[in-house]
Design an enzyme around this catalytic site. Structure first.
Site, PDB file in Angstrom:
ATOM      1  NE  ARG A 176       0.312  -2.165   2.397  1.00  0.00           N
ATOM      2  CZ  ARG A 176      -0.455  -1.709   1.597  1.00  0.00           C
ATOM      3  NH1 ARG A 176      -0.467  -2.288   0.437  1.00  0.00           N
ATOM      4  NH2 ARG A 176      -1.234  -0.820   1.761  1.00  0.00           N
ATOM      5  CB  CYS A 234      -6.003  -5.324  -2.309  1.00  0.00           C
ATOM      6  SG  CYS A 234      -6.485  -4.399  -3.700  1.00  0.00           S
TER       7      CYS A 234
END
Length: 280
Positions: A176, A234
């Site tokens: 990611r 995050c």
């Protein structure tokens, strides 16, 4: 104040009659509602915490998927859990503390001094042979009051500027970060200048936090050295709290960017970097 507690230590303290509030914060992207798993078996006396609704405020818009709750709302949640002023609170999950760390961080932010994470979580409790109970637990209403300010926080502008003077860590998985996949948010990649430090790398093979020395070495390998300030983000501010906790175990203070990638990627004015390097 210690950050972790072992299963044996928690069991002994509960057996002695010491007042400890245990919070079960089971949650994941795949199973955000951990109620049924909690009811099927939890640490005796543990109260279930709904991460999506008690550790976030979804009435807030434009600040990511899990905006921080208000002081008033979090006060109400703490009192429902039975937290009183001066209590020791232990949080746990079945995910290596990657969800319960959000409760650890918010409780510390709210001014609760003694908050521990159960190292190894429910797996460690079971492995040590300690009992579980089923059903729901309703606690006597507590009297704790949230007074935010106990933990450092940065906003979206602070995150943009942070890499110029400090180390901004991205706690999501490396694919990611590199922008190879993005299962949730509208754009793939990372905040320019951020460094990849997946929260899963804070744990050993048993789901326990690595030692303080090992964590210091790990964070040094991604650029956390010297006196430079550190911050973490995050996807939506959940596993970034795990990163902050791991840094704290290593003796390193760090700020949290609660909006995280879910806020950043929804703002089309914000640049996105891809690839393995901090800036591309």
């Amino acid at each position: 104040m210690p950050i972790l507690i072992t299963a044996d230590d928690l069991a002994a303290r509960l057996a002695s009659g010491e007042r400890i509030v245990v919070l079960d914060v089971r949650w994941s992207l795949a199973e955000p509602d951990g109620t049924e798993a909690y009811r099927a078996g939890h640490i005796p006396g543990a109260v279930y915490v709904d991460l999506d609704h008690e550790l976030a405020d979804h009435d807030v818009t434009g600040e990511g998927r899990h905006p921080l709750p208000t002081e008033v709302a979090f006060t109400g949640a703490m009192r429902r859990w039975g937290v009183r002023d001066g209590d020791t609170v232990v949080v746990m999950d079945d995910l290596g503390n990657q969800s319960s760390a959000r409760a650890w961080w918010l409780l510390r932010h709210a001014g609760v001094a003694d908050v521990r994470m159960l190292d190894g979580g429910l797996d460690a409790w079971r492995a040590a042979g300690h009992p579980l109970e089923t059903g729901d637990v309703t606690s006597e209403t507590g009297d704790a009051t949230a007074r935010f300010g106990g933990m450092p926080v940065i906003g979206i502008d602070g995150a943009a500027a942070f890499p110029a003077t400090g180390v901004l860590l991205d706690a999501r998985g490396a694919p990611r970060y590199r922008g190879e996949v993005e299962p949730i948010d509208p754009r793939a990649g990372h905040i320019p200048g951020a460094r990849s430090a997946p929260s899963g790398e804070n744990l050993d093979a048993d789901g326990r936090f690595k030692s303080a020395e090992a964590l210091r070495e790990h964070f040094a390998s991604v650029g956390v050295i010297g006196e430079a300030p550190v911050a973490a983000y995050c996807g939506s501010g959940v596993t970034a709290a795990h990163e902050v906790a791991a840094l704290a175990i290593a003796g390193i203070d760090a700020a949290l960017y609660p909006g995280s990638w879910s806020q950043w990627s929804n703002d089309e004015t914000r640049p996105v970097a891809t690839g393995a390097s901090p800036v591309e």
